[in-house]
Scaffold this active site. Structure first.
Site, PDB file in Angstrom:
ATOM      1  N   GLY A  22      12.835  -5.769   3.084  1.00 58.89           N
ATOM      2  CA  GLY A  22      11.728  -6.698   3.242  1.00 58.89           C
ATOM      3  C   GLY A  22      11.651  -7.606   2.039  1.00 58.89           C
ATOM      4  N   GLY A  23      10.604  -8.428   1.992  1.00 60.45           N
ATOM      5  CA  GLY A  23      10.472  -9.348   0.885  1.00 60.45           C
ATOM      6  C   GLY A  23      10.201  -8.658  -0.446  1.00 60.45           C
ATOM      7  N   THR A  26      12.529  -2.079  -0.079  1.00 61.39           N
ATOM      8  CA  THR A  26      13.646  -1.608   0.742  1.00 61.39           C
ATOM      9  C   THR A  26      13.256  -0.268   1.340  1.00 61.39           C
ATOM     10  OG1 THR A  26      15.270  -2.730  -0.649  1.00 61.39           O
ATOM     11  CG2 THR A  26      16.078  -0.931   0.723  1.00 61.39           C
ATOM     12  N   VAL A  27      13.599  -0.075   2.618  1.00 62.79           N
ATOM     13  CA  VAL A  27      13.282   1.176   3.306  1.00 62.79           C
ATOM     14  C   VAL A  27      14.560   1.997   3.455  1.00 62.79           C
ATOM     15  CG1 VAL A  27      12.319   2.235   5.379  1.00 62.79           C
ATOM     16  CG2 VAL A  27      11.389   0.055   4.537  1.00 62.79           C
ATOM     17  N   LYS A  42       9.778   3.841   1.566  1.00 65.00           N
ATOM     18  CA  LYS A  42       9.632   2.406   1.320  1.00 65.00           C
ATOM     19  C   LYS A  42       9.509   2.232  -0.186  1.00 65.00           C
ATOM     20  CE  LYS A  42       6.698  -1.539   2.591  1.00 65.00           C
ATOM     21  NZ  LYS A  42       5.499  -1.950   3.386  1.00 65.00           N
ATOM     22  N   ASP A 134      -1.517  -9.217   8.585  1.00 63.32           N
ATOM     23  CA  ASP A 134      -0.101  -9.615   8.614  1.00 63.32           C
ATOM     24  C   ASP A 134       0.553  -9.099   9.891  1.00 63.32           C
ATOM     25  OD1 ASP A 134       2.072 -10.989   7.598  1.00 63.32           O
ATOM     26  OD2 ASP A 134       2.764  -9.330   6.344  1.00 63.32           O
TER      27      ASP A 134
END
Length: 342
Positions: A22-23, A26-27, A42, A134
């Site tokens: 993601g921005g 990291t997962v 995450k 979001d």
């Protein structure tokens, strides 16, 4: 570049594979070294973990989701704060709604099932004083149920607003994804209520049905101008045989003025779900400029630009008594609805 954590151990968890980026995080797929249970971690990127405000907001996300007990909200079971900052979550099997949309639009009945799941999760969060802020396809995961089938699961409460916890969100700082953000969230993130999630879910539904979002623009700036000006497509401009009621309900949910939207997520779901279950539509044509319906109120683009410029000045702002839009203190006329301010 080598991954800094892959194959390493964080707390009691060994990180085995990257599931996604993601921005800000990291997962990873991970296993508990003592119990052998499988989880998703995450992990906040180091550049953000060094920022105390961002780290606090990230850990707050974990606290929020740990309080939830709903099948449509990803469950957080633990947090890690050193040497990395991470949330430990249930491992979900499936794919994101964004991956689904990359294959094209979905049938109205299928869109209705997804919207029903998302609305149910949002209703649960709203009842507990939390606005997601979001809602977008990247934050919806189609997870496999234990008994078979799929369920939409809401992810990422990282910028959620909780009634009791507002100090981590600064007024005037726009946080979110522009294509899915309501005007009031753009103008003052601390002012939003559940109707901001109604707006975002309506954008998601529009995209599920058409493969595109309702507010025209080739970049974030153009989309922002369209949202603030109330310039949007009608779903009937993209699809044939759309019931007028579905067009009307989507237009209502996407109104720039939150007072003109459905009052809550339950009302929106109640209005659109019966229409989706009984609708069969087909792609129509490429929308034209004439299809961009100007809804309440049609604000000229030059006025929209001034609104954005004034907000960027970080000058004192005052809400309009009629529509609630923020205006530069001392202005005599509201830049959104035109009502006299003094």
């Amino acid at each position: 570049m080598d991954d800094p954590w892959l194959g390493k151990r964080l707390g009691n968890y060994e990180l085995e594979a990257v599931l996604g980026h993601g921005g800000m995080a990291t997962v990873y797929r991970a296993s508990h070294v003592a119990l052998g249970t499988r989880h998703a971690l995450k992990v906040l990127e180091p550049v953000f973990a060094r920022h105390e405000g961002t780290k606090a907001r990230f850990l707050r996300e974990g606290r929020l989701q740990a309080q939830f007990d709903h099948p449509g909200i990803a469950r957080v079971t633990d947090t890690i704060n050193g040497p990395a900052v991470a949330l430990v979550m249930d491992l979900l099997e499936g794919e994101s709604l964004r991956e689904v949309l990359q294959r094209g639009p979905v049938a109205p009945a299928a869109a209705g099932i997804l919207v029903e799941d998302i609305a149910d999760a949002l209703s649960y969060a709203h009842a507990r004083g939390v606005v997601h802020r979001d809602v977008k396809p990247e934050n919806v995961f189609l997870a496999e149920r234990r008994g078979g089938g799929l369920r939409a699961v809401l992810l990422d409460f990282g910028i959620a607003r909780m009634n009791e916890l507002t100090s981590l969100t600064q007024s005037g700082v726009m946080i979110g994804t522009p294509r899915y953000m309501s005007p009031e969230q753009m103008e003052d993130p601390r002012s939003v209520d559940a109707r901001a999630d109604v707006f975002a879910l309506a954008v998601v539904l529009f995209e599920l049905l058409t493969g595109t979002t309702p507010h025209p623009g080739d970049n974030a700036r153009q989309v922002t101008l369209s949202i603030l000006a109330g310039r949007m497509l009608r779903v009937s401009a993209v699809l044939e045989d759309v019931p007028p009621e579905l067009d009307q309900q989507l237009q209502r949910a996407l109104q720039p003025d939150p007072a003109r939207r459905h009052p809550n997520i339950e009302a929106f779901a109640t209005a659109v779900l019966p229409l989706l279950s009984s609708t069969t539509v087909a792609p129509s044509r490429e929308p034209t400029e004439a299809d961009h319906a100007l809804t309440w109120p049609p604000m000229p683009e030059d006025q929209v630009r001034r609104v954005l410029a004034e907000r960027a000045l970080d000058a004192p702002m005052a809400p309009c008594p009629q529509c609630g839009a923020l205006n530069l203190a001392g202005r005599t006329m509201c830049m959104r609805c035109g009502v006299a301010l003094h």
